[in-house]
Design a protein around this motif. Structure first.
Motif, short mmCIF file in Angstrom:
data_model
loop_
_atom_site.label_atom_id
_atom_site.label_comp_id
_atom_site.label_asym_id
_atom_site.label_seq_id
_atom_site.Cartn_x
_atom_site.Cartn_y
_atom_site.Cartn_z
N ASP A 59 7.51 3.55 0.49
CA ASP A 59 7.89 2.79 1.67
C ASP A 59 6.99 1.58 1.85
O ASP A 59 5.77 1.71 1.97
N THR A 60 7.60 0.39 1.85
CA THR A 60 6.85 -0.85 2.04
C THR A 60 7.62 -1.73 3.03
O THR A 60 8.59 -1.29 3.65
N ALA A 61 7.18 -2.98 3.22
CA ALA A 61 7.87 -3.93 4.09
C ALA A 61 7.33 -5.32 3.81
O ALA A 61 6.17 -5.47 3.41
N ASP A 62 8.17 -6.34 4.10
CA ASP A 62 7.67 -7.70 3.89
C ASP A 62 6.56 -8.06 4.89
O ASP A 62 5.69 -8.88 4.61
N LEU A 63 6.57 -7.40 6.05
CA LEU A 63 5.52 -7.62 7.06
C LEU A 63 4.12 -7.33 6.52
O LEU A 63 3.16 -8.01 6.87
N TYR A 64 4.02 -6.29 5.68
CA TYR A 64 2.69 -5.85 5.23
C TYR A 64 2.14 -6.88 4.25
O TYR A 64 2.58 -7.01 3.13
N GLY A 65 1.14 -7.58 4.70
CA GLY A 65 0.53 -8.65 3.89
C GLY A 65 0.37 -9.92 4.71
O GLY A 65 -0.73 -10.27 5.01
N PRO A 66 1.41 -10.63 5.13
CA PRO A 66 2.80 -10.45 4.72
C PRO A 66 2.99 -10.67 3.21
O PRO A 66 2.27 -11.44 2.59
N LEU A 67 3.95 -9.92 2.69
CA LEU A 67 4.45 -10.00 1.30
C LEU A 67 3.52 -9.38 0.25
O LEU A 67 3.98 -9.00 -0.83
N LEU A 68 2.23 -9.25 0.54
CA LEU A 68 1.28 -8.73 -0.46
C LEU A 68 1.61 -7.29 -0.88
O LEU A 68 1.46 -6.91 -2.03
N ASN A 69 2.09 -6.50 0.10
CA ASN A 69 2.34 -5.09 -0.18
C ASN A 69 3.51 -4.91 -1.13
O ASN A 69 3.44 -4.12 -2.08
N GLU A 70 4.58 -5.67 -0.89
CA GLU A 70 5.71 -5.59 -1.82
C GLU A 70 5.28 -6.01 -3.22
O GLU A 70 5.72 -5.42 -4.22
N ARG A 71 4.43 -7.03 -3.31
CA ARG A 71 3.97 -7.49 -4.64
C ARG A 71 3.15 -6.40 -5.32
O ARG A 71 3.25 -6.21 -6.54
N ILE A 86 12.86 2.92 -3.74
CA ILE A 86 12.06 1.94 -2.99
C ILE A 86 12.72 1.63 -1.66
O ILE A 86 13.89 1.23 -1.60
N ALA A 87 11.95 1.79 -0.59
CA ALA A 87 12.41 1.38 0.74
C ALA A 87 11.57 0.18 1.17
O ALA A 87 10.35 0.18 1.03
N SER A 88 12.24 -0.85 1.68
CA SER A 88 11.51 -1.97 2.27
C SER A 88 12.19 -2.37 3.58
O SER A 88 13.24 -1.84 3.93
N LYS A 89 11.56 -3.30 4.30
CA LYS A 89 12.04 -3.66 5.64
C LYS A 89 11.92 -5.17 5.83
O LYS A 89 11.06 -5.81 5.23
#
Length: 335
Positions: A59-71, A86-89
């Motif tokens: 579970d990730t999201a574009d908010l986290y970082g922002p964007l760093l977590n998805e990367r 993969i779940a994202s938000k």
């Protein structure tokens, strides 16, 4: 891959392990360490160890970082994408300079922009489960769901979810396109979805429940006995649940949960995860350490009797005040 109990998440066909892995703490958000310092190599090792044990629901999201977590997740799954769910938000608006604007955006044009960016960050052609992170109160949910339905048709998204929404929003959204899951904070210390009847709505409509912070943001691990135990810039220091008199009250309740876990020969974290699973949710405890992901996955094999469930819930009966889960601004973003 080892065997881990698999469950249907909702009624649309998505199969996931009984416990997922919340990745938020693996990177900073807006330059701040949310749950203490993160280390990229250790975070990636945690994702890989989780997969070895059958824990492939990230579970990730574009908010986290922002964007760093998805990367970071993209880096961890590279060359092995099909092994993962993969779940994202999307929803917290991020501009072209990769900065948060402070708005929540559920408009069609923005959702399309957000999904393309997330696909690129994750290094994938599709996202298994795509959630609206928070409701955009200025855009009808029907409009947001229409574009999500289009993304499903195009194969960019497989299943659709919402996060922190009311029963009314869930019903309106479901009328446009089936929802696979609703994600909300849910733990022994946070049961407002039972009080508001959201869980009944989910059962009625065949929608899965994904529980974030099933360990009360780590509080149920028993590691934090005073506010100073949280790392210096940790955002938990600003949460009403963990401040002043409320923190002391919650510590007393935690003591009873720890006693029960001891008698069962497990950790309080494992007891809390087992409870969440027994309640029909898929918990996604967040960790960035291998040893904790191993302990969390072991919890999927713990069976709780009805008497044990009743005993646990009698420690913190429904309606017990345990403090707000966010500051005032965070609470306003919840539907």
């Amino acid at each position: 891959m080892s065997e881990i109990k698999k469950v249907s998440l909702g009624s649309q066909g998505l199969i996931v392990p009984a416990v997922g892995l919340g990745c938020m703490g693996m990177t900073t958000i807006a330059g701040a360490d949310i749950y203490g310092k993160a280390d990229e190599a250790e975070a990636i090792a945690t994702i890989h160890r989780s997969l070895e044990l059958g824990g492939n629901f990230l579970d990730t999201a574009d908010l986290y970082g922002p964007l760093l977590n998805e990367r970071l997740v993209g880096k961890a799954i590279k060359g092995n994408r099909e092994q993962y769910v993969i779940a994202s938000k999307f929803g917290f608006e991020i501009n072209d300079e990769e900065q948060l604007t402070g708005k929540i955006n559920g408009r069609k044009s923005y959702v399309r922009k957000a999904v393309e960016r997330s696909l690129q960050n994750l290094g994938t052609e599709y996202i298994d489960l795509y959630y609206q992170h928070r409701l955009d109160k200025s855009t009808p949910i029907e409009e947001t769901m229409e574009v999500l339905a289009e993304l499903v048709k195009e194969g960019k998204v497989k299943y659709v979810g919402l996060s922190e929404v009311s029963s009314d929003t869930i019903r309106k959204a479901s009328a446009v396109h089936p929802l696979t899951a609703v994600q909300t904070e849910y733990s022994l210390f946070e049961r407002s979805l039972e009080e508001t009847g959201i869980n009944d709505t989910l059962d009625e409509l065949g929608i899965g429940l994904v529980a974030y912070s099933p360990l009360g943001r780590g509080f149920l691990s028993g590691q934090f006995k005073k506010v100073e135990d949280f790392p210096e810039h940790d955002f938990r220091r600003s949460l009403p649940k963990y401040m002043g008199e409320q923190f002391q009250k919650n510590l007393e309740l935690l003591g009873e949960i720890e006693n029960m876990a001891k008698l069962k020969g497990i950790s309080s974290s494992q007891l809390a995860i087992a409870w969440t699973i027994a309640k029909g949710a898929v918990p996604i405890p967040g960790t960035k350490r291998v040893k904790y992901v191993e302990q969390n996955i072991v919890a999927t094999n713990i069976e709780l009797t009805k008497a044990e469930l009743d005993q646990l819930e009698s420690i913190i009966p429904l309606g017990t005040l345990t403090g707000d889960r966010y500051d005032a601004a965070g609470m306003q973003a919840i539907d």
